[in-house]
Design a protein around this motif. Structure first.
Motif, short mmCIF file in Angstrom:
data_model
loop_
_atom_site.label_atom_id
_atom_site.label_comp_id
_atom_site.label_asym_id
_atom_site.label_seq_id
_atom_site.Cartn_x
_atom_site.Cartn_y
_atom_site.Cartn_z
N GLU A 1 35.34 -45.59 -4.75
CA GLU A 1 34.26 -46.21 -5.50
C GLU A 1 33.08 -45.25 -5.35
OE1 GLU A 1 34.81 -49.31 -7.11
OE2 GLU A 1 36.84 -48.91 -6.39
N SER A 2 32.59 -44.69 -6.45
CA SER A 2 31.51 -43.70 -6.38
C SER A 2 30.36 -44.09 -7.30
CB SER A 2 32.01 -42.31 -6.80
OG SER A 2 33.03 -41.86 -5.95
N TRP A 3 29.14 -43.95 -6.77
CA TRP A 3 27.94 -44.23 -7.54
C TRP A 3 27.04 -43.00 -7.54
CZ3 TRP A 3 30.36 -47.84 -4.62
CH2 TRP A 3 30.61 -49.09 -5.20
N VAL A 4 26.40 -42.76 -8.66
CA VAL A 4 25.31 -41.79 -8.71
C VAL A 4 24.06 -42.61 -8.44
CG1 VAL A 4 24.04 -40.15 -10.13
CG2 VAL A 4 26.52 -40.37 -10.41
N ARG A 5 23.38 -42.30 -7.34
CA ARG A 5 22.19 -43.06 -6.95
C ARG A 5 20.95 -42.20 -7.12
NH1 ARG A 5 24.23 -47.70 -4.70
NH2 ARG A 5 26.11 -47.51 -3.44
N LEU A 6 19.89 -42.81 -7.66
CA LEU A 6 18.62 -42.13 -7.88
C LEU A 6 17.59 -42.73 -6.93
CD1 LEU A 6 20.31 -42.01 -10.60
CD2 LEU A 6 18.14 -41.59 -11.70
N MET B 1 15.21 -47.00 -4.25
CA MET B 1 16.26 -46.58 -5.16
C MET B 1 15.85 -47.06 -6.55
SD MET B 1 20.40 -47.22 -5.11
CE MET B 1 20.36 -48.92 -5.69
N THR B 2 15.85 -46.17 -7.52
CA THR B 2 15.40 -46.54 -8.86
C THR B 2 16.55 -46.86 -9.81
OG1 THR B 2 15.28 -44.22 -9.51
CG2 THR B 2 13.25 -45.23 -8.66
N ASP B 3 17.76 -46.37 -9.49
CA ASP B 3 18.89 -46.63 -10.39
C ASP B 3 20.19 -46.28 -9.69
OD1 ASP B 3 20.15 -47.44 -12.72
OD2 ASP B 3 19.27 -45.88 -13.98
N ALA B 4 21.29 -46.85 -10.17
CA ALA B 4 22.64 -46.52 -9.70
C ALA B 4 23.59 -46.62 -10.88
CB ALA B 4 23.07 -47.46 -8.58
N VAL B 5 24.43 -45.60 -11.05
CA VAL B 5 25.40 -45.55 -12.14
C VAL B 5 26.79 -45.44 -11.52
CG1 VAL B 5 26.23 -44.21 -14.11
CG2 VAL B 5 23.77 -44.41 -13.69
N LEU B 6 27.68 -46.37 -11.87
CA LEU B 6 29.06 -46.31 -11.38
C LEU B 6 29.74 -45.10 -12.01
CD1 LEU B 6 31.24 -47.70 -9.65
CD2 LEU B 6 31.89 -48.97 -11.70
N ALA B 7 30.22 -44.19 -11.18
CA ALA B 7 30.85 -42.97 -11.68
C ALA B 7 32.37 -43.04 -11.62
CB ALA B 7 30.37 -41.76 -10.87
N GLU B 8 32.88 -43.74 -10.61
CA GLU B 8 34.32 -43.79 -10.41
C GLU B 8 34.65 -45.09 -9.71
OE1 GLU B 8 37.63 -40.88 -8.34
OE2 GLU B 8 35.55 -40.70 -7.71
N GLY C 1 10.79 -36.21 -10.16
CA GLY C 1 10.40 -36.85 -8.91
C GLY C 1 11.47 -37.70 -8.27
N VAL C 2 12.72 -37.54 -8.71
CA VAL C 2 13.82 -38.36 -8.23
C VAL C 2 14.92 -37.46 -7.65
CG1 VAL C 2 15.66 -39.94 -8.98
CG2 VAL C 2 13.36 -40.18 -9.91
N VAL C 3 15.43 -37.85 -6.47
CA VAL C 3 16.58 -37.17 -5.86
C VAL C 3 17.83 -37.91 -6.32
CG1 VAL C 3 17.73 -36.56 -3.70
CG2 VAL C 3 15.24 -36.43 -3.87
N VAL C 4 18.83 -37.16 -6.77
CA VAL C 4 20.06 -37.75 -7.29
C VAL C 4 21.22 -37.35 -6.38
CG1 VAL C 4 21.59 -37.91 -9.29
CG2 VAL C 4 19.13 -37.57 -9.63
N VAL C 5 21.95 -38.36 -5.88
CA VAL C 5 23.08 -38.10 -4.99
C VAL C 5 24.33 -38.80 -5.52
CG1 VAL C 5 21.63 -37.84 -2.93
CG2 VAL C 5 22.64 -40.06 -3.45
N LEU C 6 25.50 -38.26 -5.17
CA LEU C 6 26.77 -38.92 -5.44
C LEU C 6 27.19 -39.56 -4.13
CD1 LEU C 6 29.14 -39.52 -7.33
CD2 LEU C 6 30.19 -37.39 -6.53
N ASP C 7 27.33 -40.88 -4.14
CA ASP C 7 27.62 -41.68 -2.95
C ASP C 7 29.01 -42.28 -3.14
OD1 ASP C 7 27.19 -43.02 -0.56
OD2 ASP C 7 26.03 -44.64 -1.48
N SER C 8 30.01 -41.80 -2.37
CA SER C 8 31.41 -42.21 -2.55
C SER C 8 31.95 -42.92 -1.32
CB SER C 8 32.28 -40.99 -2.84
OG SER C 8 31.87 -40.33 -4.00
N TYR C 9 32.75 -43.96 -1.57
CA TYR C 9 33.35 -44.77 -0.52
C TYR C 9 34.83 -44.97 -0.81
CZ TYR C 9 28.47 -46.19 0.16
OH TYR C 9 27.13 -46.21 0.38
#
Length: 176
Positions: A112-117, A125-132, A90-98
């Motif tokens: 700076e990139s986050w995986v956002r749920l 938004m239920t979670d964010a993981v720093l990817a880069e 039930g969660v959409v997962v996107v890679l959000d990069s700046y």
């Protein structure tokens, strides 16, 4: 539905006539079985100040979710990209990069990139993981994140695998 069929019939008539594939009389039987046009799923994030606005569109329905953006680290004016990775639980997962804010010698022209749920049902938004992170010297591989069925892997020297559990990204690695 009638408007969709009428539109499909008009388009089919034009295509059949232009392509020389048949007469206009042949169109009625082909258009009735033509699939209805659908709006595809789309993802977008707009940033104003320290607030992001995630927009999810699916089949004409649109959901918007506000969330915080760490603009002390990321500069959406320099660079901003959003890419859907997948959906699970039930969660959409996107890679959000700046683009990274300038960190002096440590960081110039980085990301700076986050995986956002995002939970569409809960509208948050239920979670964010720093990817880069150029500022944290956390380099990602190429691609930075890959999707695998019920979760994702952040690709780096030491890749990290996450599964989606109750709307959160749960690491599959044992704690050290």
């Amino acid at each position: 539905m009638k408007a969709t069929v009428t539109l499909a019939m008009a388009m089919a008539t034009a295509l059949f006539t232009l392509a020389g594939c048949g007469s206009a009389e042949d169109v009625d039987t082909n258009a009735a079985s033509a699939p209805a046009a659908t709006v595809l799923t789309s993802d977008a994030i707009e940033v104003t100040g320290d607030t992001g606005l995630y927009t999810y569109g699916d089949g004409g329905a649109k959901t918007q979710i506000r969330f915080p953006v760490t603009t002390q680290r990321a500069d959406p004016v320099l660079y901003h990209d959003v890419r859907r990775l997948g959906e699970s639980d039930g969660v959409v997962v996107v890679l959000d990069s700046y683009g990274s804010r300038n960190g002096g010698e440590r960081c110039a022209n980085g990301r700076e990139s986050w995986v956002r749920l995002f939970s569409i049902a809960k509208k948050r938004m239920t979670d964010a993981v720093l990817a880069e992170s150029c500022l944290d010297r956390r380099e990602a591989g190429e691609p930075p994140v890959t999707w695998e069925g019920n979760g994702f892997t952040v690709n780096a020297r030491e890749s990290r695998r996450f599964v989606i559990v109750n709307g959160k990204a749960k690491s599959t690695e044992a704690p050290r």
